[in-house]
Design a protein around this motif. Sequence first.
Motif, short mmCIF file in Angstrom:
data_model
loop_
_atom_site.label_atom_id
_atom_site.label_comp_id
_atom_site.label_asym_id
_atom_site.label_seq_id
_atom_site.Cartn_x
_atom_site.Cartn_y
_atom_site.Cartn_z
N VAL A 94 -6.32 13.27 -17.48
CA VAL A 94 -6.24 11.82 -17.54
C VAL A 94 -6.97 11.24 -16.32
N THR A 95 -7.82 10.27 -16.50
CA THR A 95 -8.63 9.75 -15.40
C THR A 95 -7.79 8.95 -14.41
N ARG A 96 -8.24 8.99 -13.15
CA ARG A 96 -7.57 8.23 -12.10
C ARG A 96 -7.57 6.74 -12.43
N ALA A 97 -8.70 6.24 -12.92
CA ALA A 97 -8.81 4.81 -13.22
C ALA A 97 -7.77 4.36 -14.23
N SER A 98 -7.52 5.17 -15.25
CA SER A 98 -6.56 4.76 -16.28
C SER A 98 -5.14 4.73 -15.74
N ALA A 156 -1.65 0.06 -4.26
CA ALA A 156 -2.07 0.76 -3.05
C ALA A 156 -0.90 1.02 -2.12
N MET A 157 0.00 0.05 -1.99
CA MET A 157 1.18 0.23 -1.15
C MET A 157 2.08 1.33 -1.71
N GLY A 158 2.23 1.36 -3.03
CA GLY A 158 3.03 2.40 -3.66
C GLY A 158 2.45 3.78 -3.44
N LEU A 159 1.12 3.88 -3.51
CA LEU A 159 0.45 5.16 -3.29
C LEU A 159 0.60 5.63 -1.85
N ALA A 160 0.59 4.69 -0.92
CA ALA A 160 0.67 5.04 0.50
C ALA A 160 2.09 5.34 0.97
N ALA A 241 -6.33 1.67 -2.76
CA ALA A 241 -5.71 2.48 -3.80
C ALA A 241 -6.58 3.67 -4.16
N GLY A 242 -7.88 3.44 -4.34
CA GLY A 242 -8.78 4.54 -4.71
C GLY A 242 -8.84 5.60 -3.63
#
Length: 249
Positions: A94-98, A156-160, A241-242
């Motif tokens: 599954v792609t990161r973008a999706s 992005a905050m959730g990823l970090a 985020a990326g």
Amino acid sequence: MSSKPQSMVMLGRNVKHITRNPTTVFNAVLMPIVILLMFVYMFGDAFDVGVDYIDYATPGLMLLAVCYGLSSTAISVSSDFTKGIINRFKVMDVTRASVLTGHVVASLLTNLIAIAALIGVAFLLGFRPSASFAEWLGVVGIVLLLGFAAGWFTVAMGLASKSPETAGIAAVPLVMLPFFSSAIVPAETMGPGLRQFAEYQPFTAMIEAIRGLLEGAAESSDVITAIAWCLGIALVGFLWAGSTFKKRA
């Protein structure tokens, strides 16, 4: 599988999670309405804003409605990482973008539902804007831009964040920021320090642009500033985020 169907699958997954969580629905959709009723009925007569308070407060509370759903988005993104779901998606190619886009679009849809409900209640309470059809389109455009920008920034905050709990706490300043703007009272009525902060923070520019459009007397400088803030926040959130996704996934 192309990225578009994958994005739709991720969107559907996130929407199901939202609808199955009553707390998320309450915070995102009902809480802004509760705050609207509280300020209009309990505090409205205490504020001298030059117009009916419902007309003054509604634009700011529309943006507040965008912010109230952000903590659940941050928590959801962080949970995907901490529970190993992202690793499963990688195995499934599954792609990161999706994955990221699914969270952003789900957040944006929640925002639109919340704002539509808020405006409906505001009309029942006497909200009477004088905006033309074109000015309403401008309002919708700014709201969509903010929802898109806030969605990427929150993802992005959730990823970090190291845990869902940390992600939820990290989103609190975004939820509170509209209260320190011209959403509730004019910035010029605030005390020194707070007044300057309220005048120059991004939400005040967005609120004043929407308020002006709804009144049929928008200043072009307010609209341009609001759009610039939204685009800037979206760009920072998207790049953050990326970059974080590449490091953690």
